[in-house]
Enzyme design. Sequence first.
Site, PDB file in Angstrom:
ATOM      1  N   GLU A   1       0.818  -1.218   0.000  1.00 38.81           N
ATOM      2  CA  GLU A   1       0.000   0.000   0.000  1.00 38.81           C
ATOM      3  C   GLU A   1       0.849   1.263   0.000  1.00 38.81           C
ATOM      4  O   GLU A   1       0.592   2.207  -0.744  1.00 38.81           O
ATOM      5  CB  GLU A   1      -0.957   0.003   1.209  1.00 38.81           C
ATOM      6  CG  GLU A   1      -2.203  -0.832   1.010  1.00 38.81           C
ATOM      7  CD  GLU A   1      -1.984  -2.335   1.190  1.00 38.81           C
ATOM      8  OE1 GLU A   1      -0.864  -2.727   1.571  1.00 38.81           O
ATOM      9  OE2 GLU A   1      -2.916  -3.117   0.975  1.00 38.81           O
TER      10      GLU A   1
ATOM     11  N   HIS B   1     -11.388  -6.043   8.234  1.00 40.48           N
ATOM     12  CA  HIS B   1     -11.952  -5.507   6.998  1.00 40.48           C
ATOM     13  C   HIS B   1     -13.182  -4.655   7.237  1.00 40.48           C
ATOM     14  O   HIS B   1     -13.900  -4.356   6.298  1.00 40.48           O
ATOM     15  CB  HIS B   1     -12.367  -6.659   6.060  1.00 40.48           C
ATOM     16  CG  HIS B   1     -11.294  -7.650   5.800  1.00 40.48           C
ATOM     17  ND1 HIS B   1     -11.063  -8.723   6.614  1.00 40.48           N
ATOM     18  CD2 HIS B   1     -10.360  -7.716   4.818  1.00 40.48           C
ATOM     19  CE1 HIS B   1     -10.054  -9.424   6.144  1.00 40.48           C
ATOM     20  NE2 HIS B   1      -9.596  -8.832   5.066  1.00 40.48           N
TER      21      HIS B   1
END
Lengths: 334, 443
Positions: free
Chosen positions: A70, A139
């Site tokens: 990321e 998540h």
Amino acid sequence: MSTRKAPTGTSRPTTYREALREGLREALLQDERVFLMGEDVGRYGGCFGVSLGLLEEFGPDRIRDTPLSESGFVGAGIGAALGGMRPVVEIMTVNFSLLALDQILNNAATLLHMSGGQLSVPVVIRMTTGAGRQLGAQHSHSLEGWYAHIPGIRVLAPATVDDARHMLAAALADPDPVLLFEHGSLYNAEGSLDATVDAVDLDTAAVRRPGTDVSVITYGGSLPKAMAAAETLAGEGISAEVVDLRTLRPLDDATVMASVGRTHRAVIVDEAWRSGSLAAEISSRITEQAFYELDAPVQRVCSAEVPIPYARQLEEAALPQPATIVDAVRRAVS
Amino acid sequence: MADFTMPSLGADMDEGTLVEWLVGPGDTVTKGDVVAVVETAKSTIEVECFDSGTVGALLVDPGTTVPVGTRMAVINTETEPPAAVPAPATPSAKQPTAPASELQAVPGRTTTGGGDTVSTPLVRHLAERKGIDLSSVHGSGKGGRITRSDVEHAPADGPHRVKASPLARRMAQSSGIDLSALRGTGQGGTIRADDVRAATAGPPARTVESHAQARPSSATAEPAYPARAAIAALMSRANREIPHYYLSTKIDLAAAMAWMRDRNADRPVAERLVPAALLLKSVALAARQVPELNGYWKDEAFVPSHTVRLGVAVSLRGGGLVAPALTDADTMPLPELMATLKGLVSRARGGRLRASETADPTLTVTNLGDQGVETVFGVIYPPQVALVGLGRVIEQPVAVNGMLTVHPTVTATLSADHRASDGATGARFLTSIDRLLQRPEEL
């Protein structure tokens, strides 16, 4: 506020996911500098299926799969933006975006300031947020409020198919970094796309349902719950006005205060944790700007301050629900 | 055994609403203790107990409106065995010998009180004297009980604060409503916008179920709020029933002011007199000299009063006015009258008058001097028969011994009931006031 042209067609049914894809497709078609990158956005079609088919249409130069890195690919996106491109960077979920927080906060958000106004960073970063799909704590969190804390970026939270369809174009037109938070529970949501709308204004919140007794202020994935609660309350004779913030930074104070000025009571629904949340910020602003309009303490409906549980019943219990919103409204008007 | 009944707190009062009990069953009370708070159409009043003993059963729940004379509680007087008390939780063995001023001797309040602030009547007294809101005091005693020392060490926070929403507060201010006169329907008794609306617009507060209906949008005339309505009824009655006659005289205050200046010169600010004290004292003495104006018109006849209870009209900040009584104003020494007056005005404005202070005045004075007017002709408060109006003390040219000079003067007026007296009587009264003020040292 939506800009409208003469009606050329009526509304048509679509899903939030399809609306996002249409927005992406349009951006790719209209501007060669636009490209999409992120984990699994190409061959897999995006982990939520938003970019399905785009690789085949636009090729690997413009739909780029990235490694699990990321910080690396968000940094590359910032670099591409500095280099004159218009990158759209997709991060799977807001939880993973923390790995790129250094790039977002220390580079994207600050470069314009640090360069004395010479370097603007026109990057758009899309990511999924929110819970409700049994994806466990890794998540499911709602951290958009953390990003809304950062000066130098714009934070968007489309909650309707119209906003999902048109916010990307507006985000790409912004010369500064824009973060777009898509609530995971909305992808499958169906709505009717208003064919007469071809652009959205990112600066104003929207009153999704007018009312006279209480302002329910919310955004993103909580909007459908707030609308459902308002429907229930209407059956009890309580008229709730639902305000969709749409833009979490900068906040549109004027619309919120005007609504509170009409109803004199406010309930804020925010799926994030209560302490230090965006809901806390909005509550503060109401106290600062509309104190003398208030006829009851501001109420907040937020998530339980726990990692979002996996088990369905526990997950449901941890999140704001129409019933808990109804309760909060009753407290405000009782 | 004695009954504690709903008192009559004014000639026009026929019912009252119990707001709060300040005592619980088993509490020891002495005559004069404030035991309950009662709301009348005019204001909220602390009611004193006329007996000493132990509180037995409380027969009326807070929030209930009952006619004057209704039994509200039973007081077991000290000679009776405590067994007569219905289920007191604390034995009061020390009660016959222990003076009520010893906190340790006062039996603790039982849980039957149900209030969230656990305190004894004595502590409440003390808190009231210091102007402390007990709900803001941390109790260090057993079970969170607020002790005398807690109150003594608490910072005074001024007059009692009404709990109201910001919107309600703003609406009340713009429509001149006294929030302390309203009853809150919100959580914990908070006054909400609907309560203020109900007070201005007349119809009862809308319930949640009726919220969806459109709010009244037409700009109709607003009916009066309760205090205004009470004044309206009383004054209409006065003008309808009482044939008024009016007299006016200008009084030279040179001697009175000079005497007052001399007297104040070497006294600390707290002990100084103001002109109003001298004026009120002279009116009270004049009322004794001309008893035809001091009393009531009842059943087609004048009933003179043997004492002078001087009503002092106090305008309230939120609008409206009350006229609490200065009891024995004619016999009270000036410094004491001054102190009593100060306390009376501040309690009236704070909405915390005591029952004994609202006991029917025998003659009322309205003093608009501080508002700047020279002359005021008032309307008599039934069933009284006269009202004295005092204007501002101003310097005016006066002829003294054939010479023109400038003296402080005041215009005193009399509105009197022609059924009870004639102009000659009124003239004698005003002349008495003038004469008294010329010998201030005798006041």
